[in-house]
Enzyme design. Structure first.
Site, PDB file in Angstrom:
ATOM      1  N   CYS A 182       0.842  -1.200   0.000  1.00  0.00           N
ATOM      2  CA  CYS A 182       0.000   0.000   0.000  1.00  0.00           C
ATOM      3  C   CYS A 182       0.878   1.251   0.000  1.00  0.00           C
ATOM      4  O   CYS A 182       1.516   1.552  -1.002  1.00  0.00           O
ATOM      5  CB  CYS A 182      -0.977  -0.029   1.171  1.00  0.00           C
ATOM      6  N   HIS A 205      -4.045  -4.973   0.126  1.00  0.00           N
ATOM      7  CA  HIS A 205      -3.572  -5.587   1.369  1.00  0.00           C
ATOM      8  C   HIS A 205      -3.700  -7.109   1.311  1.00  0.00           C
ATOM      9  O   HIS A 205      -4.618  -7.702   1.877  1.00  0.00           O
ATOM     10  CB  HIS A 205      -4.334  -5.017   2.566  1.00  0.00           C
ATOM     11  N   GLU A 213      -1.675  -8.973   2.778  1.00  0.00           N
ATOM     12  CA  GLU A 213      -1.188  -9.429   4.086  1.00  0.00           C
ATOM     13  C   GLU A 213      -2.253  -9.352   5.171  1.00  0.00           C
ATOM     14  O   GLU A 213      -2.010  -9.748   6.323  1.00  0.00           O
ATOM     15  CB  GLU A 213       0.021  -8.581   4.493  1.00  0.00           C
TER      16      GLU A 213
END
Length: 225
Positions: free
Chosen positions: A87, A172, A174
């Site tokens: 990001c 995102h 993760e």
């Protein structure tokens, strides 16, 4: 091996990427970006992950350490050292490479949806058809010679690769669903301003979070390989 995770807000951490990194033998150390890394740390770390956050690449007049962060990333990329940006981290990487970051004309992209992935996307192939969490209001414009490898409507660059040593991801991958309420609280003002339906965001996270967890772990493992 050592991994420095450079964070901007505490709850935007490595999430589901942490376990695959530790399984590979990385010792993870978190450091806030407001305390700049030294040149030696940028050069010597086995892996640097630059995480997300609510500030913007173009906010260096308000947060002067952003300029130090971009300079450190540029140095590391010049040395072709393994670097991952998520990001805001991906946006900082793009600027360090000579690209730009501009406000997204379509407004903020917050919520769950799949990304389109090109045929030469490498580790991102694990995300084909998988809804991911988007949470940004800016668009990356890459420098000439570095192609986008994933996109959504209104966001032409969702990810990019630099050789075998660097990966930038706008979304995102993760994200750990267990951290959702921390994200909702920490970004409460932004969510209200953007008119995001929190009930839908919670429902979509419950629906898609586990699948993204598996795909995200496969992505990071493939990239490390």
């Amino acid at each position: 091996m050592n991994c420095i995770a450079l964070y901007h807000v505490g709850f935007e951490d490595l999430g589901t990427f942490a376990a695959p990194l530790e399984a590979r033998g990385y010792h993870i150390r978190y450091q806030h970006a407001g305390t700049p890394l030294t040149a030696a740390q940028w050069c010597q770390a086995d892996l640097v992950v630059v995480l997300g956050g609510p500030v913007g690449v173009n906010d260096a007049s308000l947060y002067p350490w952003l300029a130090d962060e971009i300079a450190g990333i540029k140095l590391r990329l010049q040395l072709k050292k393994p670097t991952l940006g998520v990001c805001l981290g991906a946006q900082l990487m793009a600027v360090a490479l000579g690209g730009e970051v501009q406000g997204r004309a379509a407004g903020k992209e917050i919520g769950w949806s799949p990304v389109e992935v090109c045929e030469y996307a490498g580790p991102l192939a694990h995300l084909r058809g998988v809804p991911v969490l988007h949470w940004h209001g800016d668009n990356i414009r890459l420098p000439e010679g570095i192609p986008s490898i994933a996109w959504t409507q209104g966001t032409p660059c969702q990810a990019f690769l630099v050789g075998d040593h660097a990966l930038g991801i706008q979304f995102h991958a993760e994200f750990d669903p267990a951290a959702l309420e921390q994200w909702l609280t920490g970004h409460a003002v932004e969510l209200q301003q953007a008119g995001v339906d929190l009930h839908r965001l919670r429902e979509d996270t419950q629906r898609h979070g586990a699948e993204l967890g598996l795909a995200g772990r496969a992505l990071i493992d493939a990239w490390l390989t």
